[in-house]
Design a protein around this motif. Sequence first.
Motif, PDB file in Angstrom:
ATOM      1  N   ARG A  86     -18.869   2.522  13.350  1.00 13.62           N
ATOM      2  CA  ARG A  86     -17.811   3.522  13.388  1.00 13.62           C
ATOM      3  C   ARG A  86     -16.431   2.862  13.448  1.00 13.62           C
ATOM      4  O   ARG A  86     -15.483   3.327  12.823  1.00 13.62           O
ATOM      5  CB  ARG A  86     -17.989   4.426  14.614  1.00 13.62           C
ATOM      6  N   ILE A  87     -16.331   1.783  14.232  1.00 11.77           N
ATOM      7  CA  ILE A  87     -15.050   1.076  14.335  1.00 11.77           C
ATOM      8  C   ILE A  87     -14.604   0.570  12.967  1.00 11.77           C
ATOM      9  O   ILE A  87     -13.421   0.629  12.621  1.00 11.77           O
ATOM     10  CB  ILE A  87     -15.155  -0.074  15.357  1.00 11.77           C
ATOM     11  N   ASP A  88     -15.546   0.093  12.149  1.00  9.88           N
ATOM     12  CA  ASP A  88     -15.201  -0.338  10.787  1.00  9.88           C
ATOM     13  C   ASP A  88     -14.500   0.785  10.023  1.00  9.88           C
ATOM     14  O   ASP A  88     -13.603   0.545   9.217  1.00  9.88           O
ATOM     15  CB  ASP A  88     -16.463  -0.771  10.031  1.00  9.88           C
ATOM     16  N   GLY A  89     -14.926   2.007  10.284  1.00 10.50           N
ATOM     17  CA  GLY A  89     -14.324   3.143   9.594  1.00 10.50           C
ATOM     18  C   GLY A  89     -12.938   3.497  10.097  1.00 10.50           C
ATOM     19  O   GLY A  89     -12.225   4.284   9.451  1.00 10.50           O
ATOM     20  N   TYR A  90     -12.535   2.943  11.249  1.00 13.42           N
ATOM     21  CA  TYR A  90     -11.222   3.236  11.812  1.00 13.42           C
ATOM     22  C   TYR A  90     -10.176   2.190  11.427  1.00 13.42           C
ATOM     23  O   TYR A  90      -8.981   2.379  11.688  1.00 13.42           O
ATOM     24  CB  TYR A  90     -11.294   3.285  13.344  1.00 13.42           C
ATOM     25  N   LEU A  91     -10.592   1.073  10.825  1.00 12.69           N
ATOM     26  CA  LEU A  91      -9.667  -0.035  10.578  1.00 12.69           C
ATOM     27  C   LEU A  91      -8.505   0.369   9.674  1.00 12.69           C
ATOM     28  O   LEU A  91      -7.353  -0.012   9.911  1.00 12.69           O
ATOM     29  CB  LEU A  91     -10.410  -1.225   9.976  1.00 12.69           C
ATOM     30  N   GLU A  92      -8.789   1.128   8.640  1.00 11.71           N
ATOM     31  CA  GLU A  92      -7.728   1.552   7.722  1.00 11.71           C
ATOM     32  C   GLU A  92      -6.705   2.422   8.437  1.00 11.71           C
ATOM     33  O   GLU A  92      -5.485   2.292   8.207  1.00 11.71           O
ATOM     34  CB  GLU A  92      -8.330   2.309   6.542  1.00 11.71           C
ATOM     35  N   THR A  93      -7.183   3.305   9.327  1.00  7.19           N
ATOM     36  CA  THR A  93      -6.281   4.158  10.098  1.00  7.19           C
ATOM     37  C   THR A  93      -5.374   3.321  10.987  1.00  7.19           C
ATOM     38  O   THR A  93      -4.162   3.577  11.098  1.00  7.19           O
ATOM     39  CB  THR A  93      -7.105   5.137  10.957  1.00  7.19           C
ATOM     40  N   MET A  94      -5.937   2.313  11.632  1.00  7.61           N
ATOM     41  CA  MET A  94      -5.150   1.429  12.496  1.00  7.61           C
ATOM     42  C   MET A  94      -4.073   0.698  11.701  1.00  7.61           C
ATOM     43  O   MET A  94      -2.911   0.628  12.117  1.00  7.61           O
ATOM     44  CB  MET A  94      -6.070   0.413  13.180  1.00  7.61           C
ATOM     45  N   ALA A  95      -4.465   0.141  10.559  1.00  7.66           N
ATOM     46  CA  ALA A  95      -3.517  -0.606   9.736  1.00  7.66           C
ATOM     47  C   ALA A  95      -2.404   0.301   9.213  1.00  7.66           C
ATOM     48  O   ALA A  95      -1.227  -0.094   9.169  1.00  7.66           O
ATOM     49  CB  ALA A  95      -4.244  -1.270   8.577  1.00  7.66           C
ATOM     50  N   GLN A  96      -2.756   1.508   8.827  1.00  3.80           N
ATOM     51  CA  GLN A  96      -1.759   2.452   8.319  1.00  3.80           C
ATOM     52  C   GLN A  96      -0.727   2.782   9.399  1.00  3.80           C
ATOM     53  O   GLN A  96       0.481   2.824   9.130  1.00  3.80           O
ATOM     54  CB  GLN A  96      -2.446   3.726   7.842  1.00  3.80           C
ATOM     55  N   ALA A  97      -1.193   2.991  10.638  1.00  2.00           N
ATOM     56  CA  ALA A  97      -0.270   3.296  11.734  1.00  2.00           C
ATOM     57  C   ALA A  97       0.666   2.116  12.001  1.00  2.00           C
ATOM     58  O   ALA A  97       1.862   2.300  12.253  1.00  2.00           O
ATOM     59  CB  ALA A  97      -1.054   3.652  12.990  1.00  2.00           C
ATOM     60  N   ALA A  98       0.127   0.900  11.922  1.00  2.00           N
ATOM     61  CA  ALA A  98       0.962  -0.287  12.120  1.00  2.00           C
ATOM     62  C   ALA A  98       2.009  -0.409  11.020  1.00  2.00           C
ATOM     63  O   ALA A  98       3.190  -0.673  11.289  1.00  2.00           O
ATOM     64  CB  ALA A  98       0.087  -1.536  12.160  1.00  2.00           C
ATOM     65  N   ASP A  99       1.593  -0.211   9.779  1.00  2.00           N
ATOM     66  CA  ASP A  99       2.513  -0.364   8.646  1.00  2.00           C
ATOM     67  C   ASP A  99       3.616   0.690   8.679  1.00  2.00           C
ATOM     68  O   ASP A  99       4.768   0.416   8.335  1.00  2.00           O
ATOM     69  CB  ASP A  99       1.749  -0.292   7.331  1.00  2.00           C
ATOM     70  N   GLU A 100       3.269   1.909   9.091  1.00  2.00           N
ATOM     71  CA  GLU A 100       4.287   2.954   9.197  1.00  2.00           C
ATOM     72  C   GLU A 100       5.354   2.574  10.226  1.00  2.00           C
ATOM     73  O   GLU A 100       6.553   2.771   9.996  1.00  2.00           O
ATOM     74  CB  GLU A 100       3.625   4.276   9.593  1.00  2.00           C
ATOM     75  N   ALA A 101       4.911   2.030  11.352  1.00  4.93           N
ATOM     76  CA  ALA A 101       5.868   1.632  12.380  1.00  4.93           C
ATOM     77  C   ALA A 101       6.717   0.458  11.912  1.00  4.93           C
ATOM     78  O   ALA A 101       7.946   0.448  12.080  1.00  4.93           O
ATOM     79  CB  ALA A 101       5.124   1.267  13.664  1.00  4.93           C
ATOM     80  N   LEU A 102       6.095  -0.539  11.297  1.00  3.64           N
ATOM     81  CA  LEU A 102       6.819  -1.735  10.865  1.00  3.64           C
ATOM     82  C   LEU A 102       7.759  -1.442   9.698  1.00  3.64           C
ATOM     83  O   LEU A 102       8.722  -2.185   9.480  1.00  3.64           O
ATOM     84  CB  LEU A 102       5.824  -2.830  10.486  1.00  3.64           C
ATOM     85  N   ALA A 103       7.497  -0.358   8.969  1.00  5.84           N
ATOM     86  CA  ALA A 103       8.402   0.023   7.880  1.00  5.84           C
ATOM     87  C   ALA A 103       9.776   0.421   8.408  1.00  5.84           C
ATOM     88  O   ALA A 103      10.759   0.424   7.655  1.00  5.84           O
ATOM     89  CB  ALA A 103       7.794   1.170   7.071  1.00  5.84           C
TER      90      ALA A 103
END
Length: 420
Positions: A86-103
């Motif tokens: 299940r955690i594997d399925g959350y990785l994209e969500t985590m990365a997207q949240a990080a990229d939005e903040a760093l943008a």
Amino acid sequence: MPGDWLVRRAARGDSAVRLRLGRQRLVYLLGPAANAAVFGHDERFRAREAFAALEIVDGPTSVVLSDGADHARRRGLIRPAVAPRRIDGYLETMAQAADEALAEVLPGEPFDAYVLLRRAIRRSTLRVLFGGELARRADEVGEMLQPLLDLTDKLPQVLDAHRRLRTPAWRRAMTARAAVDELVNEQVRRERDRGPDEGVGEGPMLPLLVHGRDGAGSGLDDQEVRDQAVTMIAAGYETTSAAIGWIVYLLGTFPDWQVRAREEVTTVLAGGAPGPGDLDRLAVLRAIVTEALRLYPPAMISVRYAVEGFEHDGEQIRPGDLVVFSPYATHRDAQVYSGPLRFDPGRWLQQPRRAPEEYLPFGGGKHRCLGSGLAMAELTVMLSRLLAHGEYRLDRGPRAARGFAAMRPHPGVRITIPPQ
């Protein structure tokens, strides 16, 4: 800082320190042998009295406050939602949240990485739990929760005084709890109405919490779902964001390790976000996260309430004692770690695992944090995305560690990513 006092007592050879705080008897048990004694004898303790201060946030049925059969049942029903697949399925969500903040970051302009990534982790946590709808209100939910988190960050005796006196801080916290409950309970009702056929499967955690069943056909009722969800929100972003703040600070202080980490991100991920299977290949990042959690475990101390008497290293523990063990003190013990105050991720490249009583940033025993795998994944993903944006320099580190529930860098971690 209390943790440093415990480190000094352990260095003197003390394995048990007894204190009295009002009517409460506290016994600090120090060292790996003490940790093993706590982790290996769950029957001697209860968590409910130990973590009573968290009930105003987490709720009465939270797995953190549960004991015995209730704890085992709730833990079993939650575990599938945080399983590795299940955690594997959350990785994209985590990365997207990080990229939005760093943008939001302007090259060459300093910013507080702790504050920025805390916000990213909050958004990520809500998306992982509920999906996109509630995640769009992540900042609002954070503002709702803050009065509750502020109160639970105080010593239990201080919290009890707020409760008895119905102080303005207590009243704000109760208003906040009502607002959070309304929001979360509405999500639970909607998921209940959708039914299990549409709910259980890939995607956010909530369907699995609402519709999941164990081998006996038991599931979580609405109160239990609410309490586990709020526990994950509060712990997920409060403790994980504290940890990412220390990681950013340490890599800014030790740029050689930042260079090694960036090289690994470039080589393994080609600058992209981690996907399923990638986390196991990021050995340097994992070692950095592990070492940061050794030096700055989110929970400086943890507690159990003794329900039966026992003896440890000549110290008699009585029923009603509050037994305190310290990940912070253990991790900084020269008898356990060579050069314990030195930031050295290389120790984990040479010896990736230590005994549970020697390395315990997520606690241990039957009450070990269920979300440890999720937290490790989140920290690795957030760090990889920060490093992919370029080498950064540390402008201002924290002056102190603050917080009772989560040891966070105060006042923050200010960094700059130079223009490429």
